[in-house]
Design an enzyme around this catalytic site. Structure first.
Site, PDB file in Angstrom:
ATOM      1  CB  CYS B  50      -0.679   0.336   1.282  1.00 15.23           C
ATOM      2  SG  CYS B  50      -0.910  -0.723   2.292  1.00 15.23           S
ATOM      3  CG  HIS B  99      15.691   2.333  -3.344  1.00 16.95           C
ATOM      4  ND1 HIS B  99      14.951   3.693  -2.893  1.00 16.95           N
ATOM      5  CD2 HIS B  99      14.592   1.119  -4.106  1.00 16.95           C
ATOM      6  CE1 HIS B  99      13.644   2.741  -2.496  1.00 16.95           C
ATOM      7  NE2 HIS B  99      13.055   2.168  -3.295  1.00 16.95           N
TER       8      HIS B  99
END
Lengths: 271, 424
Positions: B50, B99
């Site tokens: 989400c 990342h």
């Protein structure tokens, strides 16, 4: 030989104390585990020291107050190691190990080789008297250390100062339990130790009771612990009050312990 | 070979856009198959939660692959090119790996240190493995990311302390009672936060729940939800005696639990420890109750302060975590650089082996007269000579690749030994 082993044990206790403190600072469990093993090693070396003394003299190796301190250190670490197995509260070691080391330093103040034993200590009851009383006292040391940790933790939680130290200390329940167990076992042991002593006093000095300062203080200590245990078991003293009281009781015990060495003339001082 | 990572998260994209993307992706569960169909992409991983959408891919043509991936996301989210450009970040190679490591270690999360993201990345990886969209390189990178996340978790305090009010309450309860098994909790009043805290406590082993409410019907309802017992509000004083943890959150304008009630209860319960949590505003529990021995009283502000402190501690831990990430990225780079020379080493070995094979076959004629044992000896000698000769150059290539300067050597070796020619 016994003196060499004594100093070796003293050194190893120091290493384990440093290890325990380091484990708190670095918060690494393996450091604490290692320190436990080191303490076990110190316990073993210390035992060898007593054994050599016994073999050299052929009698009870605990004669002077300094020997008694050394014995207290030995039993304290032994009792802690057993407790450690049962409760898994390693943090307690960070308090016990330094205390053990300090006891050893105090004991080393006049640690000499074997000495001639006074005739009065040649009785069969004397080792029982010494070992039972000292084990009882060692348990009281642990009870008061757990009590001290309890008061710290209680203070932190009560005043909403939840720090990393709070997380490191065991839960209040666990500390209270350790305090309880130590009192529960310490009291009967001290009682038996005192009884053995008084029986031997009658044989040696002709009477159970000499109105000696050491005896008076010891009975006082015994009474204080009796009251504490009664309050815990019957009235339901728990937590804060019990912890505080067990520390106060221990301070009185300390006075009683030091009496024969430093303050009063007492028949209990043999060397 | 390039590693690219393209994606958006809660920092770069507003909720509406993330929503559109994760929704469309959920409907069309085959996003991964579509990505791997892009011909420039050899290996791919697709992560959608989400708070983020990320695509990690291995490609031989980075620029084209990025363009086509952008096109894919653009279609998926039904976004305009402008909207998309604003939200997207694109990383390549070392930055892409960094990342990924940061995401997996929960340094990039909305609540830093939250534990779910690691599981989500693992799920995404499992899907990719099932669909067979990853290969040697991405497998290696993902496993490295999991290892890094574990290091961050164990070597820093990033996930250590509670960062929500209800978890802070659970942690305190554990510091008071140790084990929560067999403890009793009393819920006074209802409320989202008290229900949440109660749920956490139940997960930790609390097995008896008492529910008190001004409306008995409401109490019955809640008791049913938690498989607990509803109690009469008038009996509150008596029930304090049975409870170990009390969570109060009524809307009452006055104190519901007074210090006197607590003192009486404590006497009756033989001073067993009592943990009072007051999350009502205005407060439900008289503050003086917290001064009684063996009673620990926390209100909503106290809990919030703990959470704030813990958040600060997490930020501090994050700095240490970033250092760990850098270390691991460096390790990845080292591995990656040796990867450059591996194909050359393999072709070099193959070439020499082929030469030996050919020469041996040529000599088959006169070797007929030799015993099998002698033939074997000759083969052994030839192979060991080859190994001795190639040992130094191969070790040299590996060394150079560790230092990052392998390229000219690789080129030289390929050219000198004609490894790219077809005539071998």
């Amino acid at each position: 030989m016994d003196v060499t082993f004594f100093y070796t044990a003293l050194g190893v206790y120091l290493i384990s104390a440093v290890g325990y403190v380091a484990s708190i600072l670095t918060r690494r469990v393996w450091v604490a585990k290692l320190s436990t093993w080191i303490m076990g090693a110190a316990f073993g070396v210390h035992f060898i020291s007593f054994a050599f003394r016994y073999l050299a003299t052929g009698h009870n190796p605990v004669v002077s107050i300094y020997d008694t301190l050394s014995l207290l250190a030995w039993i304290l670490s032994g009792v802690y190691l057993v407790l450690q197995l049962k409760t898994k509260t390693r943090v307690l070691g960070a308090f016990v190990a330094p205390v053990t080391f300090l006891l050893m330093i105090a004991a080393s103040y006049r640690m000499a080789g074997p000495v001639a034993i006074p005739p009065i200590l040649r009785g069969g009851l004397v080792p029982f008297h010494v070992i039972l009383s000292v084990t009882g006292e060692a348990l009281f040391v642990l009870a008061s250390l757990a009590g001290a940790m309890y008061l710290m933790q209680d203070h932190l939680i009560k005043n909403k100062k939840v720090t990393s130290f709070t997380r490191f200390l065991p839960s209040l329940k666990e500390l209270d339990r350790i305090n309880h167990i130590c009192l529960l076992w310490g009291f009967p042991l001290l009682t038996l130790g005192v009884l053995a002593g008084s029986v031997w006093a009658r044989t040696a000095w002709g009477s159970h009771w000499q109105w000696d300062p050491k005896q008076i203080w010891t009975v006082l200590v015994w009474l204080i612990y009796a009251v504490l245990l009664h309050q815990r078991l019957a009235i339901g003293w728990k937590g804060h009050k019990a912890a505080l009281y067990s520390i106060l009781a221990f301070l009185v015990l300390m006075v009683s312990f030091c009496i024969e060495a430093f303050f009063f003339e007492t028949v209990h001082n043999f060397i | 070979m390039n590693i690219i990572l393209i994606g958006m998260n809660h920092k770069t994209a507003p909720l509406e856009i993330r929503e559109r993307l994760s929704l469309s992706c959920r409907e069309e569960a085959d996003a991964l198959s579509e990505i791997i169909r892009i011909s420039q992409i050899d290996e791919a991983l697709y992560l959608a939660t989400c708070n983020r959408v990320e695509v990690l891919a291995k490609t031989a043509a980075a620029e084209t692959a990025v363009d086509r991936l952008k096109g894919f996301i653009y279609r998926q989210g039904n976004l305009s090119a402008e909207e998309l450009e604003q939200c997207l970040y694109i990383y390549t190679d070392r930055d892409a790996v960094r990342h990924l490591f940061r995401v997996t270690s929960s340094l990039d999360s909305l609540v830093m240190g939250e534990p779910q993201i690691l599981g989500q990345v693992k799920d995404a990886f499992r899907q990719a493995v099932e669909k067979n969209t990853t290969g040697v390189i991405l497998n290696k990178i993902l496993h490295h990311a999991f290892r890094t996340a574990k290091r961050v978790r164990t070597e820093t305090d990033i996930a250590e302390n509670a960062v929500s009010v209800s978890y802070a309450a659970v942690e305190l309860a554990k510091k008071i009672f140790g084990d929560l098994k067999g403890k009793t909790i009393l819920l006074v009043g209802a409320g989202e936060m008290s229900e949440l805290a109660a749920r956490h406590l139940v997960n930790q082993g609390v097995d008896r729940i008492l529910v008190a409410n001004r409306s008995y019907a409401r109490a019955l309802n809640m008791a049913e939800v938690f498989k607990g017992t509803a109690v009469d509000f008038a009996q509150l004083g008596e029930k304090l005696q049975e409870a170990d943890i009390v969570i109060s959150s009524t809307g009452a304008p006055h104190f519901v639990i007074t210090a006197d009630m607590v003192a009486t209860a404590l006497r009756r319960r033989k001073n067993r420890l009592l943990f009072l949590i007051d999350i009502a505003v205005p407060r439900d529990i008289e503050p003086q109750a917290g001064e009684i021995d063996n009673v620990y009283l926390y209100n909503i502000d106290n809990l919030q302060e703990i959470v704030d402190e813990n958040l600060k501690a997490r930020k501090l831990a994050a700095r240490r975590a970033e250092a760990i990430i850098e270390e691991e990225v460096l390790k990845y780079e080292q591995w990656r650089s040796t990867l450059e020379v591996v194909p050359t080493i393999v072709s070099l070995r193959e070439k020499f082996a082929a030469i030996a094979e050919r020469e041996l076959r040529k000599s088959e004629g006169w070797m007929q007269n030799l015993s099998n044992e002698d033939k074997q000896h000759i083969e052994i000698i030839i192979h060991s000579i080859i190994n001795k000769i190639t040992h130094e150059p191969i070790a040299g290539l590996k060394d150079e690749s560790q230092n990052g300067g392998a390229k000219p050597y690789v080129a030289a070796v390929r050219r000198l030994f004609r490894l790219d020619a077809d005539d071998t």
